[in-house]
Enzyme design. Structure first.
Site, PDB file in Angstrom:
ATOM      1  N   SER A 150       0.833  -1.202   0.000  1.00 29.62           N
ATOM      2  CA  SER A 150       0.000   0.000   0.000  1.00 29.62           C
ATOM      3  C   SER A 150       0.863   1.245   0.000  1.00 29.62           C
ATOM      4  O   SER A 150       1.974   1.249   0.565  1.00 29.62           O
ATOM      5  CB  SER A 150      -0.869  -0.029   1.260  1.00 29.62           C
ATOM      6  OG  SER A 150      -1.451   1.223   1.485  1.00 29.62           O
ATOM      7  N   TYR A 155      -2.289  -1.329  10.888  1.00 30.75           N
ATOM      8  CA  TYR A 155      -2.512  -1.887   9.539  1.00 30.75           C
ATOM      9  C   TYR A 155      -1.338  -1.526   8.625  1.00 30.75           C
ATOM     10  O   TYR A 155      -0.762  -2.383   7.954  1.00 30.75           O
ATOM     11  CB  TYR A 155      -3.832  -1.370   8.949  1.00 30.75           C
ATOM     12  CG  TYR A 155      -3.914  -1.559   7.452  1.00 30.75           C
ATOM     13  CD1 TYR A 155      -4.101  -2.830   6.912  1.00 30.75           C
ATOM     14  CD2 TYR A 155      -3.745  -0.494   6.573  1.00 30.75           C
ATOM     15  CE1 TYR A 155      -4.135  -3.024   5.535  1.00 30.75           C
ATOM     16  CE2 TYR A 155      -3.783  -0.673   5.208  1.00 30.75           C
ATOM     17  CZ  TYR A 155      -3.971  -1.939   4.684  1.00 30.75           C
ATOM     18  OH  TYR A 155      -3.987  -2.126   3.323  1.00 30.75           O
ATOM     19  N   LYS A 188       1.856  -3.861   6.576  1.00 34.06           N
ATOM     20  CA  LYS A 188       2.301  -3.810   5.173  1.00 34.06           C
ATOM     21  C   LYS A 188       3.796  -3.515   5.109  1.00 34.06           C
ATOM     22  O   LYS A 188       4.548  -4.153   4.368  1.00 34.06           O
ATOM     23  CB  LYS A 188       1.514  -2.746   4.405  1.00 34.06           C
ATOM     24  CG  LYS A 188       0.030  -3.040   4.261  1.00 34.06           C
ATOM     25  CD  LYS A 188      -0.197  -4.282   3.417  1.00 34.06           C
ATOM     26  CE  LYS A 188      -1.644  -4.696   3.375  1.00 34.06           C
ATOM     27  NZ  LYS A 188      -1.843  -6.034   2.820  1.00 34.06           N
TER      28      LYS A 188
HETATM   29  P1  NAD Z   1     -11.015  -7.218   1.098  1.00 33.95           P
HETATM   30  O1  NAD Z   1     -11.253  -7.203   2.560  1.00 33.95           O
HETATM   31  O2  NAD Z   1     -12.191  -7.029   0.198  1.00 33.95           O
HETATM   32  O3  NAD Z   1     -10.255  -8.554   0.672  1.00 33.95           O
HETATM   33  C1  NAD Z   1      -9.401  -9.244   1.556  1.00 33.95           C
HETATM   34  C2  NAD Z   1      -9.881 -10.684   1.598  1.00 33.95           C
HETATM   35  O4  NAD Z   1      -9.025 -11.440   2.459  1.00 33.95           O
HETATM   36  C3  NAD Z   1     -11.295 -10.824   2.136  1.00 33.95           C
HETATM   37  O5  NAD Z   1     -12.060 -11.590   1.222  1.00 33.95           O
HETATM   38  C4  NAD Z   1     -11.119 -11.554   3.457  1.00 33.95           C
HETATM   39  O6  NAD Z   1     -12.226 -12.416   3.738  1.00 33.95           O
HETATM   40  C5  NAD Z   1      -9.823 -12.305   3.224  1.00 33.95           C
HETATM   41  N1  NAD Z   1      -9.037 -12.622   4.436  1.00 33.95           N
HETATM   42  C6  NAD Z   1      -8.664 -11.795   5.441  1.00 33.95           C
HETATM   43  N2  NAD Z   1      -7.914 -12.461   6.330  1.00 33.95           N
HETATM   44  C7  NAD Z   1      -7.780 -13.730   5.875  1.00 33.95           C
HETATM   45  C8  NAD Z   1      -7.121 -14.890   6.336  1.00 33.95           C
HETATM   46  N3  NAD Z   1      -6.413 -14.885   7.481  1.00 33.95           N
HETATM   47  N4  NAD Z   1      -7.193 -16.020   5.608  1.00 33.95           N
HETATM   48  C9  NAD Z   1      -7.912 -16.057   4.457  1.00 33.95           C
HETATM   49  N5  NAD Z   1      -8.562 -15.003   3.969  1.00 33.95           N
HETATM   50  C10 NAD Z   1      -8.502 -13.839   4.670  1.00 33.95           C
HETATM   51  O7  NAD Z   1      -9.901  -6.096   0.795  1.00 33.95           O
HETATM   52  P2  NAD Z   1      -9.350  -5.554  -0.600  1.00 33.95           P
HETATM   53  O8  NAD Z   1      -9.675  -4.097  -0.671  1.00 33.95           O
HETATM   54  O9  NAD Z   1      -9.724  -6.441  -1.707  1.00 33.95           O
HETATM   55  O10 NAD Z   1      -7.792  -5.645  -0.312  1.00 33.95           O
HETATM   56  C11 NAD Z   1      -7.001  -6.731  -0.754  1.00 33.95           C
HETATM   57  C12 NAD Z   1      -5.577  -6.538  -0.275  1.00 33.95           C
HETATM   58  O11 NAD Z   1      -5.080  -5.296  -0.781  1.00 33.95           O
HETATM   59  C13 NAD Z   1      -5.446  -6.459   1.248  1.00 33.95           C
HETATM   60  O12 NAD Z   1      -4.255  -7.101   1.634  1.00 33.95           O
HETATM   61  C14 NAD Z   1      -5.361  -4.982   1.507  1.00 33.95           C
HETATM   62  O13 NAD Z   1      -4.688  -4.693   2.678  1.00 33.95           O
HETATM   63  C15 NAD Z   1      -4.589  -4.505   0.286  1.00 33.95           C
HETATM   64  N6  NAD Z   1      -4.802  -3.080  -0.032  1.00 33.95           N
HETATM   65  C16 NAD Z   1      -6.076  -2.611  -0.193  1.00 33.95           C
HETATM   66  C17 NAD Z   1      -6.266  -1.258  -0.457  1.00 33.95           C
HETATM   67  C18 NAD Z   1      -7.656  -0.690  -0.619  1.00 33.95           C
HETATM   68  O14 NAD Z   1      -7.804   0.537  -0.542  1.00 33.95           O
HETATM   69  N7  NAD Z   1      -8.687  -1.488  -0.849  1.00 33.95           N
HETATM   70  C19 NAD Z   1      -5.167  -0.377  -0.574  1.00 33.95           C
HETATM   71  C20 NAD Z   1      -3.887  -0.912  -0.413  1.00 33.95           C
HETATM   72  C21 NAD Z   1      -3.714  -2.272  -0.144  1.00 33.95           C
HETATM   73  N1  UFG Z   2     -12.667  11.098   3.309  1.00 38.73           N
HETATM   74  C1  UFG Z   2     -13.678  11.966   3.650  1.00 38.73           C
HETATM   75  N2  UFG Z   2     -14.829  11.431   4.146  1.00 38.73           N
HETATM   76  C2  UFG Z   2     -15.035  10.088   4.302  1.00 38.73           C
HETATM   77  C3  UFG Z   2     -13.984   9.214   3.937  1.00 38.73           C
HETATM   78  C4  UFG Z   2     -12.809   9.759   3.454  1.00 38.73           C
HETATM   79  O1  UFG Z   2     -13.547  13.186   3.520  1.00 38.73           O
HETATM   80  O2  UFG Z   2     -16.102   9.691   4.769  1.00 38.73           O
HETATM   81  C5  UFG Z   2     -11.422  11.648   2.729  1.00 38.73           C
HETATM   82  C6  UFG Z   2     -10.167  11.352   3.541  1.00 38.73           C
HETATM   83  O3  UFG Z   2      -9.984  12.324   4.539  1.00 38.73           O
HETATM   84  C7  UFG Z   2      -9.100  11.360   2.452  1.00 38.73           C
HETATM   85  C8  UFG Z   2      -9.833  10.840   1.216  1.00 38.73           C
HETATM   86  O4  UFG Z   2     -11.222  11.044   1.480  1.00 38.73           O
HETATM   87  O5  UFG Z   2      -8.688  12.678   2.196  1.00 38.73           O
HETATM   88  C9  UFG Z   2      -9.607   9.346   0.936  1.00 38.73           C
HETATM   89  O6  UFG Z   2      -9.895   8.604   2.128  1.00 38.73           O
HETATM   90  P1  UFG Z   2     -10.023   7.005   2.101  1.00 38.73           P
HETATM   91  O7  UFG Z   2     -10.371   6.582   3.489  1.00 38.73           O
HETATM   92  O8  UFG Z   2     -10.938   6.580   1.015  1.00 38.73           O
HETATM   93  O9  UFG Z   2      -8.573   6.528   1.686  1.00 38.73           O
HETATM   94  P2  UFG Z   2      -7.154   6.774   2.392  1.00 38.73           P
HETATM   95  O10 UFG Z   2      -6.292   7.445   1.380  1.00 38.73           O
HETATM   96  O11 UFG Z   2      -7.282   7.393   3.709  1.00 38.73           O
HETATM   97  O12 UFG Z   2      -6.667   5.269   2.660  1.00 38.73           O
HETATM   98  C10 UFG Z   2      -6.658   4.278   1.634  1.00 38.73           C
HETATM   99  C11 UFG Z   2      -6.896   2.908   2.249  1.00 38.73           C
HETATM  100  C12 UFG Z   2      -5.725   2.521   3.095  1.00 38.73           C
HETATM  101  C13 UFG Z   2      -4.458   2.619   2.327  1.00 38.73           C
HETATM  102  C14 UFG Z   2      -4.318   4.005   1.731  1.00 38.73           C
HETATM  103  C15 UFG Z   2      -3.114   4.093   0.847  1.00 38.73           C
HETATM  104  O13 UFG Z   2      -8.044   2.908   3.051  1.00 38.73           O
HETATM  105  O14 UFG Z   2      -5.876   1.173   3.493  1.00 38.73           O
HETATM  106  O15 UFG Z   2      -5.477   4.299   0.935  1.00 38.73           O
HETATM  107  O16 UFG Z   2      -3.149   3.097  -0.132  1.00 38.73           O
HETATM  108  F1  UFG Z   2      -3.418   2.383   3.147  1.00 38.73           F
END
Ligand code: NAD
Ligand code: UFG
Length: 338
Positions: free
Chosen positions: A124, A149, A153
Site C-alpha cells: 500500500s 494496519y 504492510k
Molecule cells: P477485502 O477485505 O475485500 O479482501 C481481503 C480478503 O481477504 C477478504 O475476502 C477476506 O475475507 C480475506 N481474508 C482476510 N484475512 C484472511 C485470512 N487470514 N485467511 C484467508 N482469507 C482472509 O480487501 P481488498 O480491498 O480487496 O484488499 C485486498 C488486499 O489489498 C489487502 O491485503 C489490503 O490490505 C490490500 N490493499 C487494499 C487497499 C484498498 O484501498 N482497498 C489499498 C492498499 C492495499
Molecule cells: N474522506 C472523507 N470522508 C469520508 C472518507 C474519506 O472526507 O467519509 C477523505 C479522507 O480524509 C481522504 C480521502 O477522502 O482525504 C480518501 O480517504 P479514504 O479513506 O478513502 O482513503 P485513504 O487514502 O485514507 O486510505 C486508503 C486505504 C488505506 C491505504 C491508503 C493508501 O483505506 O488502506 O489508501 O493506499 F493504506
C-alpha cells in the site's frame, strides 16, 4: 499457469481473478470469508463463464494451506488475504499483526516447502507515510506508519525482501496500491464494506443510494487545490490488470521488484464528489467535518516505473470509476446480501 489467490473473494481479489481467467490463467481461491462472500466467486464465474476452484480457508491454518498446495499444482501466489480497516487496526493491533503477519509467514513457509517461490504481495501507498515528495516514486523513502494496519504492510515488505535476498530462487513483487475504486463493468462484483464505510467512494455511493444521509468531508484546510485531501484513485480493473502484468515479470525470474500501482493523477475529495454527481446525475449532500486523525494532505503516485518495466498503465479515468462504482451500488444496494 495456475495461480493461488488468497483473499480472492474480496474486492481487489475478485476483480483480479476475472483478469486472470480472461488472460488464460487458472485460479484457485483461498479465503476465510471474514470480509467477503462466496457470492463474489459465483459472480466471477458468471462474468467469465469459467470455473474457479474455491477453498474456504484461513492463511493462519497451516494444515489448510498445506492441503491446498498438496492438491493444487500452483505456479505462483497472489496474496491479498488480510485485514485492512485502518481504524479497527488501532483498536485491535494484536489481531492485525497476527492475521496479516503470521498468516503471511505460514503461507510463505508452506509455499517454499512446496517449491512455489513466485509471490505477488498487496502492499500500500501507506508505507510512504507522509510522503517525502510528490509524485511518489518507488525511490521515495518509507516512513513511520500512523496505524498498525500500515505497519503490517511495511513489515511484511521487509520480511519478504529478506526472504528473497536469502534465497534468490524467490521472485517477489511488492505492489503498492494507491486508492482503488470502481467496479467491474457488469455491475456484478464490487466493493462491499461491512457496516458504515471508512473509505470515501463507498461512502459516496451509499449516500447516493439513500442508505446514508450525507457525506462528511474530513477537513477543508489542507494545503491542496480546494483544501480537501488529494488522493490517486485507480480503477480496480486497472489494478487487477497490473497483477497480470506482474505475473509476466515473474516469468522473467525478476527477483525482488517494487511497483506503485496508481494513475499519477491527484484528485481532491470535492473534485471526486463533483465528478460523481456529474457522471451519475446523483446528488451527494455533504458537510465539512474536522480532519480525520492520521490523514495526510496529498498522496499520488508516479506510475512511470510500472509503465516502463511492466508495460502497464491505468486506462480508466475518474468518470468511469464513478460510473462503475455507481452501477455496482445501484444494482446491489446491499452488496452481496440478498
Ligand atoms: P477485502 O477485505 O475485500 O479482501 C481481503 C480478503 O481477504 C477478504 O475476502 C477476506 O475475507 C480475506 N481474508 C482476510 N484475512 C484472511 C485470512 N487470514 N485467511 C484467508 N482469507 C482472509 O480487501 P481488498 O480491498 O480487496 O484488499 C485486498 C488486499 O489489498 C489487502 O491485503 C489490503 O490490505 C490490500 N490493499 C487494499 C487497499 C484498498 O484501498 N482497498 C489499498 C492498499 C492495499
Ligand atoms: N474522506 C472523507 N470522508 C469520508 C472518507 C474519506 O472526507 O467519509 C477523505 C479522507 O480524509 C481522504 C480521502 O477522502 O482525504 C480518501 O480517504 P479514504 O479513506 O478513502 O482513503 P485513504 O487514502 O485514507 O486510505 C486508503 C486505504 C488505506 C491505504 C491508503 C493508501 O483505506 O488502506 O489508501 O493506499 F493504506
Amino acid at each position: 499457469m495456475k495461480i493461488l489467490v488468497t483473499g480472492g473473494a474480496g474486492y481487489i481479489g475478485s476483480h483480479t481473478v476475472v483478469s486472470l481467467l480472461e488472460n488464460g490463467y487458472e485460479a484457485v481461491v483461498a479465503d476465510n470469508l471474514v470480509n467477503s462472500s462466496v457470492k463474489s466467486i459465483e459472480r466471477v464465474e458468471k462474468i467469465t463463464g469459467r470455473k474457479v476452484k474455491f477453498y474456504k480457508a484461513d492463511t493462519l491454518d497451516r494444515e489448510a494451506m498445506k492441503h491446498i498446495l498438496d492438491t493444487e499444482n500452483v505456479d505462483a501466489c497472489i496474496h491479498f488475504a488480510g485485514l485492512k480497516a485502518v481504524g479497527e487496526s488501532v483498536q485491535k493491533p494484536w489481531e492485525y499483526y497476527e492475521n496479516n503477519i503470521q498468516g503471511t509467514l505460514i503461507l510463505v513457509d508452506e509455499l517454499r516447502k512446496h517449491n512455489v517461490k513466485n509471490f505477488i504481495f498487496s502492499s500500500s501507498a501507506t508505507v510512504y507515510g507522509d510522503p517525502e515528495f510528490i509524485p511518489i516514486t518507488e525511490q521515495c523513502p518509507k516512513k513511520a506508519c500512523t496505524n498498525p494496519y500500515g505497519w503490517t504492510k511495511s513489515m511484511l515488505e521487509q520480511i519478504l525482501t529478506d526472504i528473497q535476498k536469502a534465497d534468490p530462487e524467490w521472485n517477489v513483487i511488492l505492489l503498492r496500491y494507491f486508492n482503488p475504486i470502481g467496479a467491474h463493468k457488469s455491475g456484478l462484483i464490487g466493493e462491499d464494506p461491512n457496516g458504515i464505510p471508512n473509505n470515501l467512494m463507498p461512502y459516496i455511493t451509499q449516500v447516493a443510494v439513500g442508505k446514508l444521509k450525507e457525506l462528511g468531508v474530513f477537513g477543508n484546510d489542507y494545503d491542496t487545490v480546494d483544501g480537501t485531501g488529494v488522493r490517486d484513485y485507480i480503477h480496480v480493473v486497472d489494478l487487477a490488470d497490473g497483477h497480470v502484468k506482474a505475473l509476466d515479470k515473474i516469468k522473467e525470474k525478476c527477483g525482488l521488484k517494487i511497483y506503485n500501482l496508481g494513475t499519477g493523477n491527484g484528485v481532491s475529495v470535492l473534485q471526486l464528489v463533483k465528478a460523481f454527481e456529474g457522471s451519475t446525475g446523483q446528488k451527494v449532500p455533504y458537510s465539512i467535518k474536522p480532519r480525520r486523525a492520521g490523514d495526510i494532505a496529498t498522496c499520488y503516485a508516479s506510475a512511470d516505473l510500472a509503465e516502463k518495466e511492466l508495460g502497464w498503465k491505468a486506462k480508466y479515468g475518474i468518470k468511469e470509476m464513478c460510473e462503475d462504482s455507481w452501477r455496482w451500488q445501484s444494482m446491489n444496494p446491499n452488496g452481496y446480501e440478498d
